[in-house]
Design a protein around this motif. Structure first.
Motif, PDB file in Angstrom:
ATOM      1  N   ALA A 159      13.432 -16.308   0.064  1.00 25.68           N
ATOM      2  CA  ALA A 159      14.494 -16.963  -0.690  1.00 25.68           C
ATOM      3  C   ALA A 159      15.875 -16.377  -0.439  1.00 25.68           C
ATOM      4  O   ALA A 159      16.855 -17.112  -0.353  1.00 25.68           O
ATOM      5  N   GLY A 160      15.976 -15.060  -0.327  1.00 21.49           N
ATOM      6  CA  GLY A 160      17.272 -14.405  -0.376  1.00 21.49           C
ATOM      7  C   GLY A 160      17.990 -14.271   0.942  1.00 21.49           C
ATOM      8  O   GLY A 160      17.501 -14.648   2.005  1.00 21.49           O
ATOM      9  N   MET A 161      19.175 -13.682   0.868  1.00 18.08           N
ATOM     10  CA  MET A 161      20.067 -13.600   2.024  1.00 18.08           C
ATOM     11  C   MET A 161      19.601 -12.574   3.052  1.00 18.08           C
ATOM     12  O   MET A 161      19.989 -12.652   4.219  1.00 18.08           O
ATOM     13  N   VAL A 162      18.801 -11.603   2.646  1.00 13.82           N
ATOM     14  CA  VAL A 162      18.281 -10.646   3.629  1.00 13.82           C
ATOM     15  C   VAL A 162      17.324 -11.351   4.583  1.00 13.82           C
ATOM     16  O   VAL A 162      17.295 -11.093   5.780  1.00 13.82           O
ATOM     17  N   GLY A 163      16.511 -12.271   4.052  1.00  8.95           N
ATOM     18  CA  GLY A 163      15.571 -13.016   4.892  1.00  8.95           C
ATOM     19  C   GLY A 163      14.304 -12.233   5.155  1.00  8.95           C
ATOM     20  O   GLY A 163      13.918 -11.350   4.388  1.00  8.95           O
ATOM     21  N   CYS A 164      13.679 -12.535   6.271  1.00  9.89           N
ATOM     22  CA  CYS A 164      12.414 -11.893   6.629  1.00  9.89           C
ATOM     23  C   CYS A 164      12.375 -11.718   8.137  1.00  9.89           C
ATOM     24  O   CYS A 164      12.383 -12.712   8.882  1.00  9.89           O
ATOM     25  N   PHE A 165      12.309 -10.472   8.591  1.00 11.28           N
ATOM     26  CA  PHE A 165      12.391 -10.175  10.020  1.00 11.28           C
ATOM     27  C   PHE A 165      11.378  -9.099  10.401  1.00 11.28           C
ATOM     28  O   PHE A 165      10.687  -8.531   9.564  1.00 11.28           O
ATOM     29  N   GLY A 166      11.314  -8.830  11.688  1.00  9.73           N
ATOM     30  CA  GLY A 166      10.451  -7.784  12.202  1.00  9.73           C
ATOM     31  C   GLY A 166       8.988  -8.098  12.000  1.00  9.73           C
ATOM     32  O   GLY A 166       8.566  -9.256  11.965  1.00  9.73           O
ATOM     33  N   GLY A 167       8.193  -7.040  11.829  1.00  9.56           N
ATOM     34  CA  GLY A 167       6.755  -7.217  11.655  1.00  9.56           C
ATOM     35  C   GLY A 167       6.398  -8.035  10.433  1.00  9.56           C
ATOM     36  O   GLY A 167       5.373  -8.718  10.403  1.00  9.56           O
ATOM     37  N   THR A 181      14.161 -21.184   0.797  1.00  5.10           N
ATOM     38  CA  THR A 181      15.392 -21.817   0.345  1.00  5.10           C
ATOM     39  C   THR A 181      16.296 -22.006   1.564  1.00  5.10           C
ATOM     40  O   THR A 181      16.038 -21.453   2.642  1.00  5.10           O
ATOM     41  N   ARG A 182      17.367 -22.775   1.397  1.00  6.93           N
ATOM     42  CA  ARG A 182      18.331 -22.916   2.500  1.00  6.93           C
ATOM     43  C   ARG A 182      18.963 -21.571   2.846  1.00  6.93           C
ATOM     44  O   ARG A 182      19.333 -21.322   3.986  1.00  6.93           O
ATOM     45  N   GLN A 183      19.105 -20.716   1.848  1.00  7.16           N
ATOM     46  CA  GLN A 183      19.738 -19.411   2.074  1.00  7.16           C
ATOM     47  C   GLN A 183      18.830 -18.446   2.814  1.00  7.16           C
ATOM     48  O   GLN A 183      19.302 -17.486   3.421  1.00  7.16           O
ATOM     49  N   GLY A 184      17.525 -18.650   2.750  1.00  7.13           N
ATOM     50  CA  GLY A 184      16.582 -17.749   3.406  1.00  7.13           C
ATOM     51  C   GLY A 184      16.646 -17.864   4.917  1.00  7.13           C
ATOM     52  O   GLY A 184      17.056 -18.885   5.473  1.00  7.13           O
ATOM     53  N   ARG A 185      16.240 -16.808   5.592  1.00  6.79           N
ATOM     54  CA  ARG A 185      16.184 -16.802   7.060  1.00  6.79           C
ATOM     55  C   ARG A 185      14.858 -16.200   7.499  1.00  6.79           C
ATOM     56  O   ARG A 185      14.305 -15.348   6.818  1.00  6.79           O
ATOM     57  N   LEU A 186      14.388 -16.653   8.639  1.00  2.12           N
ATOM     58  CA  LEU A 186      13.111 -16.159   9.168  1.00  2.12           C
ATOM     59  C   LEU A 186      13.209 -16.020  10.674  1.00  2.12           C
ATOM     60  O   LEU A 186      13.560 -16.971  11.382  1.00  2.12           O
ATOM     61  N   ILE A 215      17.930 -20.145  12.346  1.00  4.38           N
ATOM     62  CA  ILE A 215      16.800 -19.493  11.678  1.00  4.38           C
ATOM     63  C   ILE A 215      16.808 -19.657  10.171  1.00  4.38           C
ATOM     64  O   ILE A 215      16.026 -19.020   9.481  1.00  4.38           O
ATOM     65  N   GLY A 216      17.688 -20.505   9.640  1.00  4.44           N
ATOM     66  CA  GLY A 216      17.755 -20.717   8.205  1.00  4.44           C
ATOM     67  C   GLY A 216      16.573 -21.517   7.678  1.00  4.44           C
ATOM     68  O   GLY A 216      15.819 -22.139   8.435  1.00  4.44           O
ATOM     69  N   GLY A 217      16.427 -21.515   6.361  1.00  7.70           N
ATOM     70  CA  GLY A 217      15.281 -22.170   5.741  1.00  7.70           C
ATOM     71  C   GLY A 217      15.183 -23.647   6.065  1.00  7.70           C
ATOM     72  O   GLY A 217      14.077 -24.159   6.335  1.00  7.70           O
ATOM     73  N   GLU A 218      16.302 -24.356   6.049  1.00  4.74           N
ATOM     74  CA  GLU A 218      16.259 -25.793   6.334  1.00  4.74           C
ATOM     75  C   GLU A 218      15.757 -26.051   7.749  1.00  4.74           C
ATOM     76  O   GLU A 218      14.948 -26.950   7.985  1.00  4.74           O
ATOM     77  N   GLN A 219      16.228 -25.244   8.703  1.00  6.88           N
ATOM     78  CA  GLN A 219      15.791 -25.405  10.091  1.00  6.88           C
ATOM     79  C   GLN A 219      14.319 -25.059  10.263  1.00  6.88           C
ATOM     80  O   GLN A 219      13.585 -25.756  10.973  1.00  6.88           O
ATOM     81  N   ARG A 220      13.872 -24.010   9.612  1.00  8.27           N
ATOM     82  CA  ARG A 220      12.471 -23.590   9.762  1.00  8.27           C
ATOM     83  C   ARG A 220      11.519 -24.634   9.186  1.00  8.27           C
ATOM     84  O   ARG A 220      10.450 -24.889   9.743  1.00  8.27           O
ATOM     85  N   GLN A 228       7.841 -25.725   2.762  1.00  9.78           N
ATOM     86  CA  GLN A 228       8.593 -26.362   1.690  1.00  9.78           C
ATOM     87  C   GLN A 228       9.996 -25.780   1.619  1.00  9.78           C
ATOM     88  O   GLN A 228      10.175 -24.562   1.660  1.00  9.78           O
ATOM     89  N   LEU A 229      10.986 -26.661   1.515  1.00  8.11           N
ATOM     90  CA  LEU A 229      12.374 -26.258   1.301  1.00  8.11           C
ATOM     91  C   LEU A 229      12.680 -26.473  -0.176  1.00  8.11           C
ATOM     92  O   LEU A 229      12.552 -27.588  -0.688  1.00  8.11           O
ATOM     93  N   VAL A 230      13.074 -25.415  -0.856  1.00 11.92           N
ATOM     94  CA  VAL A 230      13.241 -25.457  -2.299  1.00 11.92           C
ATOM     95  C   VAL A 230      14.639 -24.980  -2.664  1.00 11.92           C
ATOM     96  O   VAL A 230      15.198 -24.091  -2.014  1.00 11.92           O
ATOM     97  N   ASP A 231      15.210 -25.589  -3.688  1.00 11.78           N
ATOM     98  CA  ASP A 231      16.506 -25.136  -4.175  1.00 11.78           C
ATOM     99  C   ASP A 231      16.404 -23.723  -4.742  1.00 11.78           C
ATOM    100  O   ASP A 231      15.329 -23.281  -5.163  1.00 11.78           O
TER     101      ASP A 231
END
Length: 300
Positions: A159-167, A181-186, A215-220, A228-231
């Motif tokens: 959900a958050g701005m840090v996102g999810c990276f690495g392992g 969320t749209r703000q999330g990144r992966l 890499i944002g949530g909407e794109q993923r 699922q893309l959630v507000d």
């Protein structure tokens, strides 16, 4: 092991930002109201033995909150990562807490007592100060997810701005259902790492619009790499988690559809690839068939 009860947790309020919540508050919001019980909380003082050796102040829960409770009345466990501590990085203690929680849920599932697992990802990956120890425990988390998802859906939230990276991005990819969320990144590597290693011509880490296009949530979600893309709303995310468990275990997990994704990768032209072409190639019926369902957008 001590338990911290929360018998009088408040009900959801309208449009409560999930992103702005701490990991502990996120865990509370992902469980049925009044059922939150924290395991190995800050008063247990289980901290990293390695950070003080490098003059880094520890956090009492090492940046990982583990909570038991229920979701729709079914026993559940939530592991929430605190991005405010060391960027949500996974060290020996925080990773062991998550892995152990998932392994205990697996033990219950194997005995016929289903426990619903949720992981709230907010992490840059392994904690560099603990290097190999962090990598080893991330592998344990991944193994636990794969074992658990044979019995029950494993739901991930980014959900958050840090996102999810690495392992930990690989751990997220192993989940049965992934909510963003749209703000999330992966992504496997964060923008700053890509710029550092490949140069600014490859990726300008300050170009926020471009980064979220990639890499944002909407794109993923549009590319079929999340479900699922959630507000950014605590109640909407809780509803999405509930719905994911109702949907059940997909016939084929993304990580099992190796041939499917290799075939798609073979069709990419690196010199001309765009976010739009990735959506067209990876999204739609081909990816849905691998997941056993359609990508969905949770509205308000």
């Amino acid at each position: 092991m001590s338990l911290t009860s929360d018998a009088a947790a408040p009900a959801f309020t309208a449009r409560e930002s999930f992103i702005e919540l701490t990991a502990r508050e996120r865990a509370r919001r992902l469980l049925d109201s009044g059922t939150f019980r924290e395991l190995l909380g800050p008063f247990d003082r289980i901290t990293s033995p390695w950070l003080p050796l490098q003059d880094i102040v520890c956090q009492a829960d090492d940046g990982a909150v583990i909570a038991r409770g229920s979701i729709d009345g079914v026993p559940a466990v939530v592991a929430a990562i605190e991005s405010a501590f060391q960027g949500g990085s996974i060290g020996e203690v925080s990773g062991s807490k998550i892995a152990a929680a998932l392994e205990l849920a697996l033990r219950d599932c194997e005995r016929g007592r289903i426990v619903r697992p949720v992981i709230a990802f907010e992490t840059g990956g392994v904690r560099l100060q603990e290097a190999n120890l962090g990598l080893a425990v991330i592998a344990e988390i991944q193994a636990a997810i794969v074992a658990l998802r044979r019995h029950v859906p494993v739901v991930g939230v980014i959900a958050g701005m840090v996102g999810c990276f690495g392992g930990m991005s690989l751990a997220a990819a192993l989940c049965s259902h992934l909510i963003m969320t749209r703000q999330g990144r992966l992504g496997m590597n964060g923008p700053e790492v890509i710029e550092q290693e490949a140069g600014i011509d490859e990726l300008d880490a300050t170009d926020r619009s471009r980064i979220w296009q990639l890499i944002g949530g909407e794109q993923r979600v549009a590319s079929g790499l999340a479900d699922q893309l959630v507000d950014d709303d605590a109640e909407a995310i809780f509803t999405a988690v509930r719905r994911a468990f109702i949907t059940g275990v997909p016939p084929i997990h993304r990580s099992e559809a190796v041939d499917h994704y290799l075939a798609l990768l073979a069709r990419i032209e690196p010199d001309t690839v765009t976010p739009e072409s990735m959506r067209a190639l990876f999204g739609g019926a081909s990816t849905c068939s691998a997941q056993g369902g359609e990508n969905t957008k949770e509205s308000e």
